[in-house]
Design a protein around this motif. Structure first.
Motif, PDB file in Angstrom:
ATOM      1  N   VAL A  94       0.847  -1.191   0.000  1.00 20.82           N
ATOM      2  CA  VAL A  94       0.000   0.000   0.000  1.00 20.82           C
ATOM      3  C   VAL A  94       0.885   1.244   0.000  1.00 20.82           C
ATOM      4  N   GLY A  95       0.614   2.181  -0.911  1.00 22.13           N
ATOM      5  CA  GLY A  95       1.403   3.402  -0.960  1.00 22.13           C
ATOM      6  C   GLY A  95       0.551   4.629  -1.161  1.00 22.13           C
ATOM      7  N   HIS A  96       0.919   5.711  -0.478  1.00 25.54           N
ATOM      8  CA  HIS A  96       0.228   6.993  -0.624  1.00 25.54           C
ATOM      9  C   HIS A  96       1.134   8.006  -1.303  1.00 25.54           C
ATOM     10  N   SER A  97       0.623   8.695  -2.313  1.00 23.54           N
ATOM     11  CA  SER A  97       1.315   9.801  -2.972  1.00 23.54           C
ATOM     12  C   SER A  97       2.660   9.337  -3.544  1.00 23.54           C
ATOM     13  N   THR A  98       3.781   9.883  -3.075  1.00 22.20           N
ATOM     14  CA  THR A  98       5.087   9.406  -3.529  1.00 22.20           C
ATOM     15  C   THR A  98       5.263   7.928  -3.198  1.00 22.20           C
ATOM     16  N   MET A 128       3.787  13.119 -13.135  1.00 18.29           N
ATOM     17  CA  MET A 128       3.080  14.353 -12.786  1.00 18.29           C
ATOM     18  C   MET A 128       3.388  15.539 -13.690  1.00 18.29           C
ATOM     19  N   VAL A 129       4.632  15.654 -14.135  1.00 19.08           N
ATOM     20  CA  VAL A 129       5.044  16.882 -14.809  1.00 19.08           C
ATOM     21  C   VAL A 129       4.526  16.940 -16.244  1.00 19.08           C
ATOM     22  N   LEU A 130       4.231  18.124 -16.697  1.00 18.83           N
ATOM     23  CA  LEU A 130       3.788  18.365 -18.065  1.00 18.83           C
ATOM     24  C   LEU A 130       4.946  18.155 -19.042  1.00 18.83           C
ATOM     25  N   LYS A 131       4.687  17.369 -20.082  1.00 22.88           N
ATOM     26  CA  LYS A 131       5.639  17.199 -21.171  1.00 22.88           C
ATOM     27  C   LYS A 131       4.867  16.716 -22.390  1.00 22.88           C
ATOM     28  N   ASP A 198      15.379  16.926  -3.060  1.00 24.45           N
ATOM     29  CA  ASP A 198      15.557  16.013  -4.201  1.00 24.45           C
ATOM     30  C   ASP A 198      14.263  15.292  -4.555  1.00 24.45           C
ATOM     31  N   CYS A 199      13.485  14.967  -3.530  1.00 23.16           N
ATOM     32  CA  CYS A 199      12.285  14.164  -3.753  1.00 23.16           C
ATOM     33  C   CYS A 199      11.224  14.929  -4.544  1.00 23.16           C
ATOM     34  N   ILE A 200      11.318  16.244  -4.594  1.00 27.46           N
ATOM     35  CA  ILE A 200      10.387  17.018  -5.423  1.00 27.46           C
ATOM     36  C   ILE A 200      10.558  16.619  -6.889  1.00 27.46           C
ATOM     37  N   SER A 201      11.802  16.468  -7.328  1.00 27.89           N
ATOM     38  CA  SER A 201      12.038  15.983  -8.693  1.00 27.89           C
ATOM     39  C   SER A 201      11.589  14.544  -8.852  1.00 27.89           C
ATOM     40  N   VAL A 202      11.827  13.737  -7.819  1.00 25.26           N
ATOM     41  CA  VAL A 202      11.463  12.322  -7.893  1.00 25.26           C
ATOM     42  C   VAL A 202       9.958  12.171  -8.098  1.00 25.26           C
ATOM     43  N   PHE A 203       9.170  12.861  -7.261  1.00 21.38           N
ATOM     44  CA  PHE A 203       7.720  12.640  -7.367  1.00 21.38           C
ATOM     45  C   PHE A 203       7.094  13.349  -8.557  1.00 21.38           C
TER      46      PHE A 203
END
Length: 276
Positions: A94-98, A128-131, A198-203
């Motif tokens: 079970v995982g939430h968000s990241t 998540m990121v737009l591309k 760093d995790c901002i880039s990861v998620f």
């Protein structure tokens, strides 16, 4: 406190409670929190006879704070180290968000031999990121703003997030909990600055499209209709199309932090999926 040591000598803290002979349920938390954020679900399932396990991701909570390894592949490898150390088999993951991204990367990277079912809640997959390949994503400027806010005043940023969009307290008619806000802040401030940054880039940038397509076990997706952190349109509504055995449940009016704001419903859905 119990720890497992990874290949790069990082110490990963974990909890292993409930019924030691029960079916294992393994939890992965979101950014920038730790395993404490699953306490309601762990207590509930533990009372129902399950073995419940959760770890603090590297750099988060009580785990050690290495400078490197803040990427989804390493996160999933650390989770595998916990599985191997505790000899976990036939688990529900079970995982939430990241943490939902960590679950999907774990299953795509390490297979499903130790996992029979998975649940992702308010989770980041596919990406998540737009591309060009993800026209529904959020602009990179959104995540650049997160990084700038952290550098300017992490402590204030880590109050602003739970006070507003994380729990949906900025929505009309919402009732806020000062306790949840303070708990989020406390957990967030335990995370190393480097890991949180760093995790901002990861998620935001990790693409799990291929991982989703590989997964051959049942996966339940729980997502809030009004999730402001991981908008449903580019996440759950796209991810469900890629899973071989996926089920999607949308929580009407639900925010991002469903394990905290819809405790009884999430607990019931987890238990029902375990028994199905």
């Amino acid at each position: 406190m119990p720890f497992v040591t990874t290949k790069d000598k990082t110490e990963i803290f974990y909890k292993d409670v409930g019924n030691p002979s029960g079916k294992p349920v393994v939890f992965s938390h979101g950014w920038p929190l730790n395993s404490d954020n699953w306490e309601n679900q762990m207590f509930f399932l533990g009372q129902h006879g399950y073995r419940v396990i959760a770890h603090d991701r590297r750099g988060h909570g009580r785990s050690s704070q290495p400078w490197g390894g803040n990427d989804m592949d390493t996160y999933s490898d650390d989770l595998l180290a916990v599985f191997e150390h505790l000899d976990i088999k036939d688990a529900m993951l079970v995982g939430h968000s990241t943490g939902g991204g960590e679950v999907i990367r774990f299953l795509g990277r390490h297979g499903t031999s130790r996992v029979s079912k998975a649940v992702i809640v308010g989770a980041i997959p596919p990406v998540m990121v737009l591309k060009d390949s993800n026209p529904l994503g959020l602009p990179k400027s959104v995540f650049d703003g997160f990084r700038s806010a952290m550098i300017a005043d992490r402590a204030q940023f880590f109050l602003d997030v739970p006070t507003g969009p994380f729990f949906g307290y900025n929505l009309p008619g919402a009732k806020s909990s000062q306790g949840l806000i303070q708990s989020w802040w406390q957990q967030g401030m335990m995370c190393s600055f480097k890991s949180a940054y760093d995790c901002i880039s990861v998620f935001s940038e990790t693409d799990m499209t291929k991982d989703l397509k590989k997964i051959d076990i049942p996966v339940l997706i729980l997502h809030g209709e009004l999730d402001q952190i991981v908008p449903i349109r580019a996440s759950a509504l796209e991810g469900i199309k890629l899973l071989q055995k996926g089920t999607l449940k949308v929580y009407p009016g639900g925010a991002h932090a469903l394990p905290n704001t819809a405790v009884d419903e999430v607990n019931g859905d987890l238990l029902a999926f375990l028994k199905s």
